[in-house]
Write a protein that holds these residues in place. Structure first.
Motif, short mmCIF file in Angstrom:
data_model
loop_
_atom_site.label_atom_id
_atom_site.label_comp_id
_atom_site.label_asym_id
_atom_site.label_seq_id
_atom_site.Cartn_x
_atom_site.Cartn_y
_atom_site.Cartn_z
N GLY A 1 30.64 82.83 14.42
CA GLY A 1 31.74 82.75 15.39
C GLY A 1 32.13 84.12 15.92
O GLY A 1 31.61 85.16 15.49
N SER A 2 33.08 84.12 16.84
CA SER A 2 33.52 85.38 17.44
C SER A 2 34.70 85.99 16.67
O SER A 2 35.11 87.11 16.91
CB SER A 2 33.91 85.15 18.91
N CYS A 3 35.28 85.22 15.73
CA CYS A 3 36.41 85.70 14.92
C CYS A 3 35.96 85.80 13.46
O CYS A 3 34.86 85.40 13.11
CB CYS A 3 37.59 84.73 15.01
N ASP A 4 36.87 86.31 12.61
CA ASP A 4 36.59 86.34 11.17
C ASP A 4 36.38 84.92 10.65
O ASP A 4 37.02 83.98 11.12
CB ASP A 4 37.79 86.94 10.41
N ALA A 5 35.51 84.80 9.66
CA ALA A 5 35.39 83.53 8.92
C ALA A 5 36.02 83.78 7.55
O ALA A 5 35.74 84.80 6.90
CB ALA A 5 33.94 83.12 8.77
N ILE A 6 36.90 82.86 7.11
CA ILE A 6 37.56 83.01 5.81
C ILE A 6 37.27 81.76 4.98
O ILE A 6 37.52 80.64 5.44
CB ILE A 6 39.07 83.25 5.96
N THR B 1 38.80 81.22 -8.87
CA THR B 1 39.21 81.01 -7.48
C THR B 1 38.93 82.28 -6.70
O THR B 1 39.22 83.39 -7.17
CB THR B 1 40.71 80.68 -7.41
N MET B 2 38.39 82.11 -5.50
CA MET B 2 37.98 83.28 -4.71
C MET B 2 38.26 83.03 -3.24
O MET B 2 38.15 81.90 -2.77
CB MET B 2 36.48 83.55 -4.91
N ILE B 3 38.64 84.08 -2.52
CA ILE B 3 38.78 84.02 -1.07
C ILE B 3 37.91 85.13 -0.51
O ILE B 3 37.83 86.22 -1.08
CB ILE B 3 40.26 84.14 -0.65
N GLN B 4 37.19 84.84 0.58
CA GLN B 4 36.29 85.84 1.12
C GLN B 4 36.29 85.81 2.63
O GLN B 4 36.54 84.78 3.24
CB GLN B 4 34.87 85.66 0.57
N LYS B 5 36.02 86.97 3.20
CA LYS B 5 36.03 87.09 4.66
C LYS B 5 34.71 87.69 5.12
O LYS B 5 34.18 88.61 4.50
CB LYS B 5 37.18 88.02 5.08
N LEU B 6 34.18 87.12 6.20
CA LEU B 6 33.02 87.69 6.87
C LEU B 6 33.42 87.98 8.31
O LEU B 6 33.98 87.10 8.98
CB LEU B 6 31.85 86.71 6.86
N ILE C 1 38.46 77.98 5.37
CA ILE C 1 39.86 78.11 5.82
C ILE C 1 39.88 78.26 7.33
O ILE C 1 40.67 77.60 8.02
CB ILE C 1 40.55 79.33 5.16
N GLU C 2 39.02 79.14 7.84
CA GLU C 2 38.88 79.23 9.29
C GLU C 2 37.56 79.89 9.62
O GLU C 2 37.02 80.69 8.85
CB GLU C 2 40.04 80.02 9.91
N GLY C 3 37.01 79.51 10.79
CA GLY C 3 35.78 80.14 11.25
C GLY C 3 34.64 79.16 11.42
O GLY C 3 34.77 77.95 11.15
N THR C 4 33.52 79.71 11.89
CA THR C 4 32.33 78.92 12.19
C THR C 4 31.13 79.70 11.66
O THR C 4 31.06 80.92 11.85
CB THR C 4 32.16 78.76 13.72
N GLY C 5 30.21 79.00 11.05
CA GLY C 5 29.02 79.69 10.55
C GLY C 5 28.15 78.74 9.77
O GLY C 5 28.20 77.52 9.96
N TYR C 6 27.34 79.30 8.90
CA TYR C 6 26.52 78.44 8.04
C TYR C 6 26.20 79.16 6.74
O TYR C 6 26.33 80.39 6.63
CB TYR C 6 25.23 77.99 8.76
#
Ligand SMILES: [Fe+2]
Ligand SMILES: [Fe+2]
Length: 373
Positions: free
Chosen positions: A328-333, A268-273, A293-298
């Motif tokens: 996105g303009s915020c963190d992606a998690i 299990t892993m959680i990551q932030k960009l 979990i939250e955010g926008t991207g690809y």
């Protein structure tokens, strides 16, 4: 393959036909099918929109009652490439993902099985719990709850809003190993033997490790519940020195007694960009299922672009180049679960970075998600 001129086509045809009739085979022709130069698999990447999944899960709330019509009220993610092989409920060749819905006042009775399971809470407000071996773990959005193989587990909702969570199980792995066992508890509920949230309170520190820390031998985790608040805090504490070129700011959930994977078989892993960050591409033998979990991207997987937003799920097949981008303009998690612990234990895990084009793939096509409800 003939050794001399005297061996005619007729002799060879007769030989090979006879072999086939006797269910034998010539390895000198077929070795390449069995021992391939690189991993060969039938798992294709895929992406599901949360809006679609949620609608079908919520509708199940009207149609199906857990404990009566169903052991669990779960809408599972079916990878179409594996359904073609008759593999029902497969996300990857080893992993299953289902979305479970529990409505206020409902419960799902106690059972256990040889599959390991992890849960990630998608919508919840700490009023529903999973009980594991008699310990209630209350579930808030973003929490991870383990029900390791063979632990008795049940779910109950004491709140007022619907609760959705991801169930991640090693269904394909256990099926391949012909090792599936399942048993319902003799009563609806297992006796509550431990104080609520006991394990996570007892081990409130040291439940994550960085990707470059060495794994340790197996022992079951003493923790069943991992709080999102803690994970989020630790991600925010990470510095540039902790940035992983392939995963950004990433933490693995661990068993604090061993420093190894929290669940012995499911990683299990959680990551932030951060906004605008793009990782470099790599590939590895282990496969994974991702949840935003939250955010926008690809994410680009073998040259195909998979655009995602909060709540979406996508499949990362084994041995596929992949890189993530936060547009996105915020963190992606991102949360993901994988079969890495198994691959490592079996000495099958291997990874390599994408060397061309400064580590970035060229987008050759864009995946169009199915959104017909
Ligand atoms: Fe279960
Ligand atoms: Fe990766």
């Amino acid at each position: 393959m003939a050794k001399s001129e005297s061996i005619t086509k007729e002799i060879l045809d007769h030989y090979y036909e006879g072999m086939k009739r006797n269910h034998l085979g010539p390895l000198w022709f077929d070795l390449g099918h069995m021992v391939t130069k690189e991993p060969v698999h039938d798992v294709e990447p895929y992406l599901w929109k949360w809006s679609t999944i949620r609608e079908y899960a919520l509708k199940a709330g009207e149609l199906v009652e857990p404990g009566k019509d169903a052991e669990r009220r779960v809408v599972y993610l079916q990878n179409p490439s594996l359904l073609k092989r008759g593999l029902i409920g497969y996300g990857t060749h080893t992993l299953y993902a289902g979305i479970q819905l529990l409505l206020p006042g409902e419960y799902a009775p106690s059972h256990h099985h040889s599959q390991s399971a992890i849960r990630f809470i998608i919508e919840g407000d700490d009023k529903a719990y999973t009980a594991v071996n008699g310990e209630k773990i209350y579930m808030e959005r973003g929490d991870v709850v383990l029900t390791p193989a063979w632990t008795w587990h049940e779910h109950k909702h004491e709140g007022t809003e619907p609760v959705f969570w991801l169930d991640g199980l090693d269904v394909g792995l256990v099926r391949t190993m012909a090792a599936s066992f399942f048993e319902q508890y003799e009563k609806e509920f297992y006796p509550m033997e431990a104080p609520e949230n006991y394990s996570s309170q007892q081990f409130s520190m040291g439940v994550f490790k960085k990707l470059n820390e060495a794994p340790a031998p197996d022992e079951p985790s003493p923790i069943f519940g991992y709080k999102y608040q803690r994970a989020h805090y630790l991600l925010d504490q990470m510095t540039e020195a902790d940035y992983d070129p392939f995963d950004g700011y990433a933490l693995e959930y661990i068993n604090p007694k061993t420093n190894g994977s929290a669940d012995a078989r499911i990683g299990t892993m959680i990551q932030k960009l951060k906004s605008g960050q793009q990782t470099k591409a790599h590939r590895h033998v282990h496969s994974a299922i991702y949840h935003i979990i939250e955010g926008t991207g690809y994410t680009i997987i073998d040259g195909q672009k998979f655009e995602w937003e909060t709540g979406d799920f996508f499949i990362l097949p084994p041995w596929s180049h992949h890189e993530h981008v936060n547009t996105g303009s915020c963190d992606a998690i991102l949360f993901s679960f994988n079969d890495k612990p198994v691959m490592e234990k079996l000495q099958l895990e291997f990874s390599e970075s994408y060397e061309q084009n400064d580590g970035h793939q060229v987008i050759e096509k864009v995946f169009v998600p199915n959104q017909t409800v």
